[in-house]
Design an enzyme around this catalytic site. Structure first.
Site, PDB file in Angstrom:
ATOM      1  N   TYR A  36      -0.973 -17.133  -3.282  1.00 45.06           N
ATOM      2  CA  TYR A  36      -2.118 -16.190  -3.292  1.00 45.06           C
ATOM      3  C   TYR A  36      -3.425 -16.967  -3.390  1.00 45.06           C
ATOM      4  CZ  TYR A  36      -4.868 -12.079  -4.780  1.00 45.06           C
ATOM      5  OH  TYR A  36      -5.794 -11.072  -4.889  1.00 45.06           O
TER       6      TYR A  36
ATOM      7  N   GLY B 164       0.842  -1.203   0.000  1.00 42.77           N
ATOM      8  CA  GLY B 164       0.000   0.000   0.000  1.00 42.77           C
ATOM      9  C   GLY B 164       0.875   1.250   0.000  1.00 42.77           C
TER      10      GLY B 164
ATOM     11  N   TYR C  45     -16.882 -18.950  10.034  1.00 42.76           N
ATOM     12  CA  TYR C  45     -17.359 -17.960  11.015  1.00 42.76           C
ATOM     13  C   TYR C  45     -18.840 -17.666  10.794  1.00 42.76           C
ATOM     14  CZ  TYR C  45     -13.301 -16.619  13.764  1.00 42.76           C
ATOM     15  OH  TYR C  45     -12.275 -16.613  14.672  1.00 42.76           O
TER      16      TYR C  45
END
Ligand code: UDP
Length: 319
Positions: free
Chosen positions: A148, A40, A162
């Site tokens: 990835y 970033g 979850y």
């Protein structure tokens, strides 16, 4: 309850995260950007000011603490260009696995909604084209791209766990190749490479013979789709991408024409496991979100080229 949501974006200083942050700030939400700045760039968020914006430098593979209440966690942290994730293979695996676990834990703690930025790479080198969400994919787990692909596949599995085990409100977006302003000049992906090379008069590097296909989505279309997914109650994965499928050679020729460059096209070796085709089936996005892209490749390349030109001559304000 006020309408203003508090939204944490991991990877919010990256290309997609910062576009999303900008959109949500304009829409009136409070945005906390969390980023370790590995790939970033702080300049992507430096124009965001005011009480509704906060930047926190943090590596989300480490325990995440946020003192204020959070309504949504958008998990965008990860290297995303093949060059980047092959340069940082272990970071990529860790942010997809450990980082997703931490971000889900944070969402659970706050009773927040969770959105995972997944990817068309979960389909690997696909044996069906176009790809819809029920296709399980064709991934080489031990190849260089596996870091990835498998990280994102694990992240999807963890997100669904979850959802099922903790009743967390989760969303999964499978993002197809997306482009636009704020991509890094030399991030290694086809569009930044071709535009930079064309503007500098350097040879355009076509990997392989350029017959492989991709389907490129302009970033504004993608952000609109993600916001629609967030506002929906769809917990199954949703493809977001532009079904306008082109060969990489066609992309290179379009960049040459739109930049007016006379760079030559040169062929370089095709990276290992480079997908031969990629095109989204967006039937689910159309049906559950009422979403479809509106910007054609040629339309989207114009502002992207302008931005790269300004980036190269140093006149970008990034405002
Ligand atoms: N590519 C290329 N030249 C470049 C960079 C990429 O021909 O300078 C090719 C790459 O091999 C792939 C396609 O363009 O077939 C898209 O690559 P990108 O890295 O943009 O995205 P991904 O492979 O993740 O779809």
């Amino acid at each position: 309850m006020s309408d203003k949501r508090a939204i944490l974006i991991t990877g919010g200083a990256g290309f997609l995260g910062s576009h999303l942050a900008a959109h949500l700030l304009v829409a009136g939400d409070r945005v906390i950007v969390m980023d370790n700045l590995l790939t970033g760039d702080i300049r992507n968020v430096s124009s965001f000011v005011g009480d509704d914006f906060l930047f926190v430098k943090h590596d989300v593979t480490q325990y995440i603490v946020v003192d204020e209440h959070i309504d949504c966690v958008l998990h965008f942290a990860s290297p995303a260009s093949p060059d980047d994730y092959m340069r940082y293979p272990i970071h990529t695996l860790k942010v997809g696995a450990l980082g997703t676990h931490k971000a889900l834990g944070l969402a659970k703690h706050h009773g927040a909604q969770f959105l995972l930025a997944s990817t068309s790479e979960v389909y690997g080198d696909p044996q069906v084209n176009p790809q819809n969400e029920s296709y399980w994919g064709h991934v080489n787990p031990i190849g260089p791209r596996g870091v990835y692909d498998e990280a994102k596949r694990f992240a999807e599995a963890m997100t669904m766990a979850y959802n099922r085990s903790h009743g967390l409100a989760t969303r999964i977006v499978r993002i197809f190749n997306t482009y636009g302003p704020r991509m890094r000049l030399r991030d290694g992906r086809a569009i930044p490479n071709f535009i930079t090379q064309a503007l500098l008069g350097e040879p355009i590097t076509i990997y392989g013979d350029g017959s492989q296909t991709r389907s490129f989505t302009y970033v504004d279309d993608l952000v609109r789709g993600i916001v629609a997914l967030l506002d929906s109650d769809e917990s199954e994965p949703v493809n977001l991408g532009n079904p306008e499928e082109v060969t990489i050679r066609t992309l290179a020729e379009a960049v040459l024409e739109l930049t007016g460059s006379d760079s030559e096209l040169v062929e370089e070796p095709l990276p290992i496991d480079d997908p031969k085709v990629r095109c989204p089936d967006i039937g689910r996005a159309r049906e559950v979100l009422g979403w479809e892209p509106t910007v054609t490749l040629r339309q989207g390349l114009v502002p992207t080229i302008d931005w790269f030109r300004e980036e190269l001559d140093g006149s970008n304000s990034r405002g």
